[in-house]
Design an enzyme around this catalytic site. Structure first.
Site, PDB file in Angstrom:
ATOM      1  N   CYS A  96      -2.198  38.533  71.404  1.00 27.05           N
ATOM      2  CA  CYS A  96      -2.412  39.845  71.190  1.00 27.05           C
ATOM      3  C   CYS A  96      -3.356  39.954  70.239  1.00 27.05           C
ATOM      4  CB  CYS A  96      -1.124  40.523  70.497  1.00 27.05           C
ATOM      5  SG  CYS A  96      -0.519  40.160  68.967  1.00 27.05           S
TER       6      CYS A  96
ATOM      7  N   ASN B  64      -1.783  39.077  66.218  1.00 29.01           N
ATOM      8  CA  ASN B  64      -0.889  38.087  65.900  1.00 29.01           C
ATOM      9  C   ASN B  64       0.138  38.362  65.004  1.00 29.01           C
ATOM     10  OD1 ASN B  64      -0.503  34.318  65.764  1.00 29.01           O
ATOM     11  ND2 ASN B  64       0.753  35.664  66.959  1.00 29.01           N
TER      12      ASN B  64
ATOM     13  N   CYS C 117       2.153  41.554  65.358  1.00 27.69           N
ATOM     14  CA  CYS C 117       3.088  42.424  65.771  1.00 27.69           C
ATOM     15  C   CYS C 117       3.844  41.866  67.337  1.00 27.69           C
ATOM     16  CB  CYS C 117       2.655  43.765  65.977  1.00 27.69           C
ATOM     17  SG  CYS C 117       2.379  44.739  64.293  1.00 27.69           S
ATOM     18  N   ARG C 118       2.866  42.284  68.129  1.00 29.33           N
ATOM     19  CA  ARG C 118       3.258  41.895  69.826  1.00 29.33           C
ATOM     20  C   ARG C 118       3.568  40.589  69.984  1.00 29.33           C
ATOM     21  NH1 ARG C 118      -1.286  45.347  72.307  1.00 29.33           N
ATOM     22  NH2 ARG C 118      -2.174  44.329  70.488  1.00 29.33           N
ATOM     23  N   SER C 119       2.604  39.756  69.943  1.00 26.71           N
ATOM     24  CA  SER C 119       2.434  38.313  70.280  1.00 26.71           C
ATOM     25  C   SER C 119       3.759  37.446  69.551  1.00 26.71           C
ATOM     26  CB  SER C 119       1.410  37.607  70.405  1.00 26.71           C
ATOM     27  OG  SER C 119       0.639  37.449  68.985  1.00 26.71           O
TER      28      SER C 119
ATOM     29  N   ASP D 142       0.264  48.563  71.327  1.00 33.00           N
ATOM     30  CA  ASP D 142       0.055  48.128  70.181  1.00 33.00           C
ATOM     31  C   ASP D 142       0.986  49.207  69.005  1.00 33.00           C
ATOM     32  OD1 ASP D 142      -0.420  47.320  67.638  1.00 33.00           O
ATOM     33  OD2 ASP D 142      -2.695  47.403  67.936  1.00 33.00           O
TER      34      ASP D 142
HETATM   35  P1  4NP Z   1      -0.831  43.280  67.168  1.00 30.62           P
HETATM   36  O1  4NP Z   1      -1.092  44.405  66.504  1.00 30.62           O
HETATM   37  O2  4NP Z   1      -2.021  42.918  67.716  1.00 30.62           O
HETATM   38  O3  4NP Z   1       0.342  43.421  67.968  1.00 30.62           O
HETATM   39  O4  4NP Z   1      -0.320  42.105  66.272  1.00 30.62           O
HETATM   40  C1  4NP Z   1      -2.109  44.660  65.469  1.00 30.62           C
HETATM   41  C2  4NP Z   1      -1.983  44.283  64.091  1.00 30.62           C
HETATM   42  C3  4NP Z   1      -3.041  44.369  63.156  1.00 30.62           C
HETATM   43  C4  4NP Z   1      -4.207  44.993  63.650  1.00 30.62           C
HETATM   44  C5  4NP Z   1      -4.143  45.364  65.027  1.00 30.62           C
HETATM   45  C6  4NP Z   1      -3.221  45.152  65.863  1.00 30.62           C
HETATM   46  N1  4NP Z   1      -5.206  45.215  62.754  1.00 30.62           N
HETATM   47  O5  4NP Z   1      -6.100  45.837  63.146  1.00 30.62           O
HETATM   48  O6  4NP Z   1      -5.066  44.688  61.421  1.00 30.62           O
END
Ligand code: 4NP
Length: 157
Positions: free
Chosen positions: A9, A12, A14-16, A125
């Site tokens: 994702c 790294n 939340c989703r992945s 997200d």
């Molecule tokens: P992820 O979510 O891609 O599912 O881990 C996010 C976590 C942090 C951020 C964006 C998406 N960020 O912009 O910090």
């Protein structure tokens, strides 16, 4: 069979990592020889534990992910993994752009391609979302990882 799967994702956190934790748990339960990891296309959170809200949702649903640490996707991952499963179109473009050859490109897929009956291509997200958004992501990833394993089992049986 020994198969290596990388979930990807943006951050790294939340989703992945949730997809990683769910797939790890399922392959362990089924005693399948599948290695699982996850990475982010961005470097914002390198070394960090998953987001506290994702950890909480995972633990409430019986899937611990607190032991995972964020890392950034690298070109080496095209050598180290057989499947590179991305959460959204933006991740797809970012990973695809780093692919050195056609074989590497062929490894990159949207995870939700494994849920063709559901009318959704991207795992949303949840970072700026609510607890309900995190639960929705958990449920979607639970179904997608189960469908991925079913597909693997069909191919290898
Ligand atoms: P992820 O979510 O891609 O599912 O881990 C996010 C976590 C942090 C951020 C964006 C998406 N960020 O912009 O910090």
């Amino acid at each position: 069979m020994s198969i290596r799967v990388l979930m990807v994702c943006l951050g790294n956190i939340c989703r992945s990592p949730m997809a990683d934790g769910l797939l790890r748990q399922k392959v362990a339960n089924l005693q399948l020889n599948v290695a699982v990891d996850s990475a982010g296309t961005a470097n914002y959170h390198v070394g960090a534990a998953p987001d506290k809200r994702m950890i909480k949702t995972g633990s409430q649903n019986g899937t611990p992910i607190d032991f995972l640490r964020a890392r950034q996707f690298t070109r080496q991952d095209f050598h180290d993994f057989d499947y590179i499963l991305v959460m959204d179109h933006s991740n797809y473009r970012n990973v695809f752009a780093l692919a050195p050859d056609e074989n590497a490109k062929s490894k990159v897929q949207l995870l939700l391609n494994y849920l063709p009956e559901e009318n959704i291509e991207e795992v949303p997200d949840p970072y700026y979302g609510t607890a309900a958004d995190f639960q929705y992501v958990y449920d979607l990833l639970d179904r997608a990882t189960a469908a991925f394993i079913s597909q693997l089992q069909k191919q290898t049986n």
